[in-house]
Design a protein around this motif. Structure first.
Motif, PDB file in Angstrom:
ATOM      1  N   GLU A 195       0.848  -1.188   0.000  1.00 31.57           N
ATOM      2  CA  GLU A 195       0.000   0.000   0.000  1.00 31.57           C
ATOM      3  C   GLU A 195       0.883   1.236   0.000  1.00 31.57           C
ATOM      4  OE1 GLU A 195      -2.874   0.110   3.086  1.00 31.57           O
ATOM      5  OE2 GLU A 195      -3.656  -1.913   2.689  1.00 31.57           O
ATOM      6  N   ASP A 198      -1.258   6.733   0.160  1.00 32.82           N
ATOM      7  CA  ASP A 198      -2.690   7.025   0.020  1.00 32.82           C
ATOM      8  C   ASP A 198      -3.563   5.795   0.224  1.00 32.82           C
ATOM      9  OD1 ASP A 198      -2.204   9.743  -0.598  1.00 32.82           O
ATOM     10  OD2 ASP A 198      -1.759   9.203  -2.685  1.00 32.82           O
ATOM     11  N   GLY A 199      -2.952   4.668   0.622  1.00 35.72           N
ATOM     12  CA  GLY A 199      -3.722   3.455   0.868  1.00 35.72           C
ATOM     13  C   GLY A 199      -4.055   2.673  -0.378  1.00 35.72           C
ATOM     14  N   ARG A 200      -3.457   3.038  -1.501  1.00 33.00           N
ATOM     15  CA  ARG A 200      -3.709   2.309  -2.746  1.00 33.00           C
ATOM     16  C   ARG A 200      -2.853   1.034  -2.796  1.00 33.00           C
ATOM     17  NH1 ARG A 200      -2.509   6.722  -7.206  1.00 33.00           N
ATOM     18  NH2 ARG A 200      -0.614   6.772  -5.909  1.00 33.00           N
ATOM     19  N   ARG A 273       1.955  -8.710   3.672  1.00 36.96           N
ATOM     20  CA  ARG A 273       2.018  -7.251   3.634  1.00 36.96           C
ATOM     21  C   ARG A 273       3.430  -6.807   4.021  1.00 36.96           C
ATOM     22  NH1 ARG A 273      -2.442  -4.015   5.419  1.00 36.96           N
ATOM     23  NH2 ARG A 273      -2.987  -5.760   6.774  1.00 36.96           N
ATOM     24  N   TRP A 294      -1.017   1.550  -9.020  1.00 38.29           N
ATOM     25  CA  TRP A 294      -1.614   1.632  -7.688  1.00 38.29           C
ATOM     26  C   TRP A 294      -3.113   1.846  -7.835  1.00 38.29           C
ATOM     27  CZ3 TRP A 294       1.594   0.558  -3.704  1.00 38.29           C
ATOM     28  CH2 TRP A 294       2.966   0.707  -3.904  1.00 38.29           C
ATOM     29  N   PRO A 296      -7.006   2.132  -5.735  1.00 37.87           N
ATOM     30  CA  PRO A 296      -7.733   2.237  -4.462  1.00 37.87           C
ATOM     31  C   PRO A 296      -8.469   0.929  -4.187  1.00 37.87           C
ATOM     32  CG  PRO A 296      -8.854   3.481  -6.182  1.00 37.87           C
ATOM     33  CD  PRO A 296      -7.543   3.040  -6.767  1.00 37.87           C
ATOM     34  N   ARG A 316      -9.101  -5.750   4.248  1.00 39.37           N
ATOM     35  CA  ARG A 316      -9.806  -4.533   4.680  1.00 39.37           C
ATOM     36  C   ARG A 316     -10.793  -4.836   5.808  1.00 39.37           C
ATOM     37  NH1 ARG A 316     -12.638  -1.286   0.210  1.00 39.37           N
ATOM     38  NH2 ARG A 316     -12.348   0.418   1.708  1.00 39.37           N
TER      39      ARG A 316
END
Length: 327
Positions: A195, A198-200, A273, A294, A296, A316
């Motif tokens: 990630e 920006d969390g993408r 991760r 990338w 979202p 998530r």
């Protein structure tokens, strides 16, 4: 674990030049990948089960290049490592004797997913069923010799002395009696979940001619060879995208236990991760991946591999495990 052979591109005095190359592909679980050739008069070994391979072309700088080109052209296969194993003598359709350099390679995929451009089909077989197949005695002997070397180098493994409990239609990697059922080895995949600020999430667009998941977006991933899942992940990240990751900066985020098709080989897809990494994603294997981008998590492309989407959704939601394809 290879037989001693002379250099693959220099024929010793008195020997025929090695103009052909074939690859003996095994999955590390006692099975060999065989190619059912077209039953057309005039071709080499019509209607027989054989190895993938062919003749050297002017642009091939070595016989290893010949073997790799034939694998790509005939089945869309890219193997990370090939090793010279033996040199075989065969007769072509004109009765001429041809020397063939045999390489060995390891792959553990599903042949049904390959884009076969020549012949009828590809299938995994254990050596015990090969006497029932239509194939050249030299090919059968070659596999027997390779099997003996594997057993000699790895005494006491499941492959040694294992009974044949499979039929030609059963391409599970290894079946053995166990409590009235079967023990089946599962393929293990290592996947990278990255990630950005920006969390993408980083996904790669698979090449249209890829052996699996063509023209879809997928994690950076690879199948574990004779290595740990973390070692596989670190290696694939560098080979595929030029990223450097330390094993200590990685944590297991999700696992997808998957069956692609009814009766197909089960797969354990481990998604890791990385908390830290260095490098900017770049396309380093364009025959496998054509773009890194990338995305979202709530706006993934429609052409995303289903279990990749499921893993991202699971991460998530804070879940660690997903099952797919099990009836």
């Amino acid at each position: 674990m290879t037989e001693q052979t002379t250099p693959t591109d220099a024929a010793p005095t008195g020997q025929l030049p090695r103009a052909n190359a074939s690859t003996l592909i095994h999955n590390g679980a006692g099975e060999y990948l065989l190619h059912l050739r077209d039953d057309i008069p005039g071709i080499w070994e019509p209607g027989a089960w054989s190895l993938l391979g062919g003749g050297r072309e002017p642009g091939d700088r070595s016989l290893e290049e010949t073997a790799r080109r034939e694998l790509r052209e005939e089945a869309g296969l890219e193997l990370p490592d090939l090793a010279p194993f033996a040199v075989e003598q065969a007769r072509d359709s004109d009765g001429r004797t041809v020397a063939i350099q045999i390489f060995t390679g390891r792959w553990a995929g599903d042949p049904a997913t390959l884009n076969l451009t020549e012949g009828v089909m590809l299938h995994w077989f254990r050596p015990e069923v090969m006497p029932r197949l239509r194939m050249a005695p030299s090919t059968r002997d070659l596999i027997r010799r390779h099997t003996e070397l594997l057993r000699r180098d790895s005494p006491g493994t499941a492959t040694e002395g294992a009974a044949d409990n499979s039929s030609p239609a059963d391409h599970s990697p290894l079946s053995m009696p166990s409590g009235g059922g079967r023990t089946v080895l599962h393929a293990i995949g290592a996947h990278l979940h990255l990630e950005d600020a920006d969390g993408r999430v980083l996904l790669g667009l698979r090449h249209p001619n890829s052996a699996s998941a063509g023209s879809t977006w997928h994690f950076l991933a690879g199948h574990c060879e004779q290595e740990s899942a973390l070692t596989c992940l670190v290696r694939e990240a560098h080979e595929e995208a030029g990223l450097r990751i330390e094993p200590g900066d990685v944590e297991l985020a999700h696992v997808v236990h998957l069956v692609d098709t009814p009766g197909g080989r089960p797969r354990m897809q481990m998604v890791f991760r990385a908390r830290r990494w260095s490098g900017i994603p770049e396309v380093r294997e364009p025959d496998r991946c054509t773009d890194w981008r990338w995305w979202p998590p709530d706006g993934l492309p429609a052409q995303t591999v289903p279990y990749t989407r499921a893993a991202i959704e699971g991460i998530r939601a804070g879940r660690r495990y997903t099952e797919m394809g099990w009836s």
